[in-house]
Scaffold this active site. Structure first.
Site: not given
Ligand code: C5P
Length: 408
Positions: A317-318, A221, A334, A300
């Protein structure tokens, strides 16, 4: 190099303690003098084991003070005169021993006596082994000094003279001198960084993640990492120990920040898991890829049909993982939204169990992703809402860090 033009030179009394970083003190005197500060030096007895008084006399242009009970020195400029002479006292390197003495007001040598006898603003640049710095007694002593309006500069992280790696290295002389110039220029204004995060551990994720499809292609991204890097710098300036887990970006690591490079979301999660213990604040600023290819082709992928299917699976989701830990830090997320900013941010704050969220509207091209500016709406779990007006990412970062520091 920033140079200040004061009406009267600011007088800095530099206290040099007995640590290996004392060998940098001659350079520190030069850097301060280049910036138009007037510098006199006091050395502790053990500092003279690492650098000679003659060297510091030559660079400062004044005789060096090192004894509390010296009849000749007292007749010329005694400890009370020195205490009155100083506008600021800078102790660099500051050892665990001197920090401990200052925290309780022991006056058993010239340096500790002058500090207690002086009303000058005091700055401390600690330098010690990482374990000594991390010890609860040193941290308690530092907190006491901060509560008495002492400003702590650093320490930095890195390899130490003893071979250990960690926080405890003295900031480089150039960085100390620049921070004092910043302080001087910010005096009396809101831009003055507070020391509210002294000794706190802050973990920040920044930048994009890159999810491989094959050896040459990937999904990623437009995140530039600028916001996360600015947050790392702002937290470091408030005295925090900052670790930055960064996806691939083209930015310089902020000074005294410990950076860990990662590529994929899975790498970022592992790096966060490895560094979360003892962390006081977690800021998830990275634009983590939500999905990653199920299979990464080892060769490839060849162009064949008109269509091609790529099967993706959801990444962990971290930030939700961090917020779900039993011993969790203060968690800041964020939310980059293109519509319904306030509503989507609020539901993200609740769903991910965050303490605070910073929402920005990415529909405005001059702000957010890849831009140098941002406009942020802050929401916290107590329902407090605060709109930060559009500003540079540096300014926004220092306001966000202040908001975090106020809530700790
Ligand atoms: O769900 P979304 O991606 O919109 O949420 C954004 C927030 O979640 C940010 O703080 C981003 O760093 C965190 N995030 C994360 N791991 C992910 C996706 C998003 O920590 N896989």
């Amino acid at each position: 190099m920033s140079k200040i033009v004061p009406q009267k030179k600011i007088r800095i009394l530099l206290g040099v303690c007995g640590g290996i970083a004392a060998y940098k003190s001659a350079d520190l005197v030069r850097r301060l003098k280049e910036r138009d500060f007037d510098v006199r030096v006091i050395m502790t007895e053990s500092a003279a084991e690492f650098i000679t008084p003659m060297t510091l006399q030559a660079v400062s242009g004044y005789s060096v003070h090192d004894a509390l009970f010296d009849r000749e020195a007292e007749a010329a400029m005694g400890h009370i005169e020195l205490a009155k002479w100083a506008d600021w006292i800078l102790i660099a390197p500051a050892t665990a021993n001197t920090i401990a003495k200052l925290s309780v007001g022991i006056c058993d040598d010239l340096l500790s006596t002058v500090v207690v006898a002086s009303s000058a603003k005091c700055f401390i640049a600690p330098a010690m082994n990482q374990q000594m710095w991390a010890s609860s007694v040193t941290q308690e002593n530092i907190s006491k000094l901060v509560s008495r309006d002492c400003h702590v500069l650093g320490p930095a992280s890195g390899e130490q003279a003893c071979g250990d790696v960690g926080f405890g290295r003295m900031l480089e002389p150039l960085e100390i001198a620049e921070q004092l110039v910043d302080y001087q220029q910010g005096q009396g204004s809101n831009s003055l960084p507070s020391n509210g995060l002294a000794g706190k551990r802050v973990l920040i994720t920044a930048g994009p993640t890159v999810e491989a499809i094959d050896p040459v292609r990937f999904i990623s991204n437009h995140s530039s990492g600028k916001m996360g890097y600015a947050l790392a710098k702002a937290a470091q300036k408030q005295g925090a120990h900052v670790t930055l887990v960064s996806g691939p970006v083209n930015l310089t690591t902020p000074y005294a920040v410990d950076k860990v490079d990662v590529i994929s979301a899975q790498d970022m999660l592992s790096a966060v898991k490895n560094r979360l213990v003892g962390c006081d604040i977690f800021i998830g600023c990275a634009a983590v890829a939500d999905y990653t290819p199920v299979d990464v082709a080892t060769q490839k992928i060849k162009k064949n049909d008109n269509d091609m299917q790529l099967t993706l699976k959801k990444n962990a989701d971290i930030i939700s993982w961090v917020a779900a830990q039993s011993k969790k830090p203060f968690v800041v997320g964020f939310a980059a939204e293109s519509e319904n900013l306030q509503q989507f941010a609020k539901s993200k704050l609740e769903r991910k169990k965050l303490d605070m969220i910073c929402a920005n509207d990415i529909s405005e091209p001059s702000l957010g992703f890849n831009s140098d500016n941002n406009r942020i709406l802050i929401l916290d779990k107590k329902g407090v809402q605060l709109q930060l007006p559009a500003a540079s990412k540096e300014k926004i970062a220092s306001d966000i860090i202040q908001q975090v520091s106020d809530r700790l």
